[in-house]
Design an enzyme around this catalytic site. Sequence first.
Site, PDB file in Angstrom:
ATOM      1  N   LEU A  84       0.770  -1.154  -0.046  1.00  0.00           N
ATOM      2  CA  LEU A  84      -0.093  -0.037   0.034  1.00  0.00           C
ATOM      3  C   LEU A  84       0.791   1.250  -0.078  1.00  0.00           C
ATOM      4  CD1 LEU A  84      -2.699  -0.861   2.701  1.00  0.00           C
ATOM      5  CD2 LEU A  84      -2.795  -1.069   0.285  1.00  0.00           C
ATOM      6  N   ASP A  85       0.377   2.235  -0.725  1.00  0.00           N
ATOM      7  CA  ASP A  85       1.134   3.432  -0.745  1.00  0.00           C
ATOM      8  C   ASP A  85       1.219   4.149   0.613  1.00  0.00           C
ATOM      9  OD1 ASP A  85       1.675   3.315  -3.584  1.00  0.00           O
ATOM     10  OD2 ASP A  85      -0.068   4.395  -3.702  1.00  0.00           O
ATOM     11  N   ARG A  86       2.119   5.215   0.781  1.00  0.00           N
ATOM     12  CA  ARG A  86       2.445   5.801   2.329  1.00  0.00           C
ATOM     13  C   ARG A  86       0.999   6.242   2.676  1.00  0.00           C
ATOM     14  NH1 ARG A  86       5.697  10.697   2.145  1.00  0.00           N
ATOM     15  NH2 ARG A  86       3.892  11.545   1.124  1.00  0.00           N
TER      16      ARG A  86
END
Length: 297
Positions: free
Chosen positions: A136-138
């Site tokens: 997952l992206d930040r």
Amino acid sequence: MIKKCIEYTITEPYTGCTVEEFLKSRGYSHRLVVYLRNTEGSLTVKGQPVYTIHRLQPGEVLKVVLTEDNPSRSIVPVNLPLSIVYEDEDILVINKEAGVPIHPSQGHHDNTLANAVAWYYSQKGEPFTYRAINRLDRDTTGLLILARHMLSACVLSNDMLNRRIKREYRAIVCGRTRDMGTIDAPIARVEGSTIERQVDFEKGESACTHYRRIAYNEHLDLSCVSLWLETGRTHQIRVHMKSIGHPLPGDFLYHPDYRYISRQPLHSCRLSFTHPVTGEPMEFTAGLPEDMRRLLE
């Protein structure tokens, strides 16, 4: 040292199978089988070491011992919030907060999910090796799976590659979308950028996203959509929704409009997969975080 012991009672269908053939039928990769073959005491029947060419008989109990001497000692344990949805000896399912990178990197040495997990296991006095299965992206929130040993990582990584792990997302996007739709458009890196992606029908890799509108805020002109991915390209949802005129607000790369929210409102809300050791079906859900819920009120 991390040690995981698994015992398999051999049944009729596997009569005459070699140990290697049996292990591969249970999701062990060739690389993992070779590792076990070269590790003393890792494969035994009736307490005696066996080679991977040993032919199994009904009623035999094959014991597999997975040992790891190199846990993630370089990851600094840091006391950070950690929302654990599920835990057993084989996997950990986390509900990640916004603003938390998955892995340490330049500029992010002690504020990542890896640091939080390292702290969690240090308090339990248990060694660990950090293996995130889905990414997952930040600034994306929601569910992700961590494998706790080599076999879990091997099976789940293969399931990800073969699209057997089903993921559902929720996103808030600009404008009123169609009731439902499919975006089938290849994605490639933007020339000159290390992170930005775009739809590119000449150089892109295939990417397919299905979506369905589940709510619409007329006052803010924002839609809440449910999304399923057939592929897992970097920034796929963000790029695809922008390509049809419905970008995510607050997205610093693709639509930096921060009037309503300070990050892209994207949430991994459901994960369905088969347990890597027991074979049981697993499904987990996570409700929308507060900043996304506010956009629907």
